[in-house]
Enzyme design. Structure first.
Site, mmCIF file in Angstrom:
data_model
loop_
_atom_site.group_PDB
_atom_site.id
_atom_site.type_symbol
_atom_site.label_atom_id
_atom_site.label_comp_id
_atom_site.label_asym_id
_atom_site.label_seq_id
_atom_site.Cartn_x
_atom_site.Cartn_y
_atom_site.Cartn_z
ATOM 1 N N ARG A 115 0.690 -1.194 -0.038
ATOM 2 C CA ARG A 115 -0.151 -0.092 0.101
ATOM 3 C C ARG A 115 0.801 1.315 -0.025
ATOM 4 O O ARG A 115 2.017 1.277 0.510
ATOM 5 C CB ARG A 115 -0.837 -0.070 1.309
ATOM 6 C CG ARG A 115 -2.099 -0.817 1.145
ATOM 7 C CD ARG A 115 -3.285 -0.534 0.164
ATOM 8 N NE ARG A 115 -4.281 -1.286 0.234
ATOM 9 C CZ ARG A 115 -4.493 -2.248 -0.557
ATOM 10 N NH1 ARG A 115 -3.658 -2.546 -1.584
ATOM 11 N NH2 ARG A 115 -5.464 -3.268 -0.545
ATOM 12 N N HIS A 175 -0.708 0.150 -9.954
ATOM 13 C CA HIS A 175 -1.490 -0.654 -9.089
ATOM 14 C C HIS A 175 -2.023 -1.842 -9.845
ATOM 15 O O HIS A 175 -3.386 -2.093 -9.883
ATOM 16 C CB HIS A 175 -2.537 0.116 -8.273
ATOM 17 C CG HIS A 175 -3.157 -0.814 -7.084
ATOM 18 N ND1 HIS A 175 -3.463 -0.085 -5.841
ATOM 19 C CD2 HIS A 175 -3.047 -2.033 -6.895
ATOM 20 C CE1 HIS A 175 -3.898 -0.787 -5.017
ATOM 21 N NE2 HIS A 175 -3.743 -2.026 -5.205
#
Ligand code: GLV
Length: 309
Positions: free
Chosen positions: A224, A272
């Protein structure tokens, strides 16, 4: 059973098709069409707006559309006592390990330095150890971290891993706790972050941590953006403490066009994509937990809300 579907990035139509095949009596109600909220028994979500889930009085299960659950637990008004489950899908686990293997090999074979040399039309060979001489550290030994560590080992790397509580993996040195973290960092020439994002791990990739790595180490963050202190990374790269970073996740996604990471010669940015949710395989895991809910059997991959993963 009525299940609420909410995501700005996943296709409701794909999920409808896949879950419809597995659970023909399921009604997938796609946000913002809540209909009668009292009918909704489960919610399949990615980044639900805070407060929404608390408005569903008969909600019995919250299912994450991703491997991580930080996007759900961030809601301060999450209904207490409603179980939350992670998505564990062998397809996504394999995708993450592919990404980690690719990036660790790139860093090991000095791709960033050779790309810089190519831009300068410079022909120069760099000393090259082989994989057995390269120490790789994996932060986080959950489903994703363990699989990645084992596959890096298959590539021949000298792999070690760290987790909050003790884990054992064949052929891999494992460390845990605060002392274990320092020992892991001191030996990691390439560090891969696959930790869950929790209050204990937010901002863990900071100047102090970089200072414990061998000089010239490289970082791969596919966990993250909240794990990374961005200014500390830039300072570590610019001061030579780190040689390169591969980043798939960011504090702000999409990464804003003016962000310094885009143009940094020692940073590789990917949007991502390391392990995107894949409905044809992930639907089986979701359907399994919905059946378990209906039949009152124990849920799989349930989150321990006290440790937040
Ligand atoms: C994506 O980042 C996920 O949590 O699966």
């Amino acid at each position: 059973m009525v299940v609420l579907f909410l995501s700005a990035v996943d296709s409701a139509a794909d999920w409808q098709a896949e879950l419809g095949r597995l659970l023909p009596d399921l009604e997938l109600r796609v946000w913002p069409d809540l209909g009668d909220p009292t009918e909704i028994e489960a919610a399949l979500v990615w980044r639900p707006p805070p407060g929404l889930l608390d408005r569903l009085p008969n909600l019995k299960l919250i299912l994450s559309l991703g491997a991580g659950v930080d996007h759900i637990l961030a809601d301060p008004s999450l209904p207490p006592g409603v179980p939350v489950v992670r998505l564990v899908d062998p397809y996504m686990t394999a995708a993450m390990s592919e990404y980690v293997q690719l990036q660790v090999l790139r860093l090991h074979r000095q791709d960033p330095a050779y790309l810089e040399q190519q831009r300068a039309r410079r022909w120069r060979t760099l000393p090259q150890p082989n994989a057995a001489e390269r120490r790789v550290g994996v932060l986080g030994l959950g489903v994703l971290g363990s699989d990645a560590a084992l596959k890096l080992k298959v590539l021949g790397f000298d792999v070690a891993g760290w987790s909050r509580s003790e884990r054992k993996l064949p052929g891999i040195a494992t460390f845990c706790g605060a002392d274990g973290l320092e020992a892991l960092l001191r030996r990691s020439e390439i560090l891969v972050c696959l930790l869950p994002l929790t209050p204990a791990t937010a901002g863990i990739l900071d100047a102090r941590l970089f200072g414990l790595l061998p000089r010239g180490a490289a970082l791969v963050n596919c966990a993250r953006g909240g794990h990374l202190v961005e200014a500390d990374l830039l300072a570590a790269l610019d001061g030579g403490r780190l040689s390169a970073a591969v980043l798939d996740v960011f504090r702000d996604e999409p990464l804003p066009p003016e962000h310094p990471f885009w143009a940094h010669p020692r940073i590789l940015v990917t949007p991502h994509v390391a392990a995107a949710t894949h409905p044809p395989s992930a639907a089986a895991a979701v359907a399994d937990n919905l059946r378990r809910l209906r039949e009152g059997r124990p849920l799989l991959n349930r989150v321990d809300v006290s440790v937040r993963y």
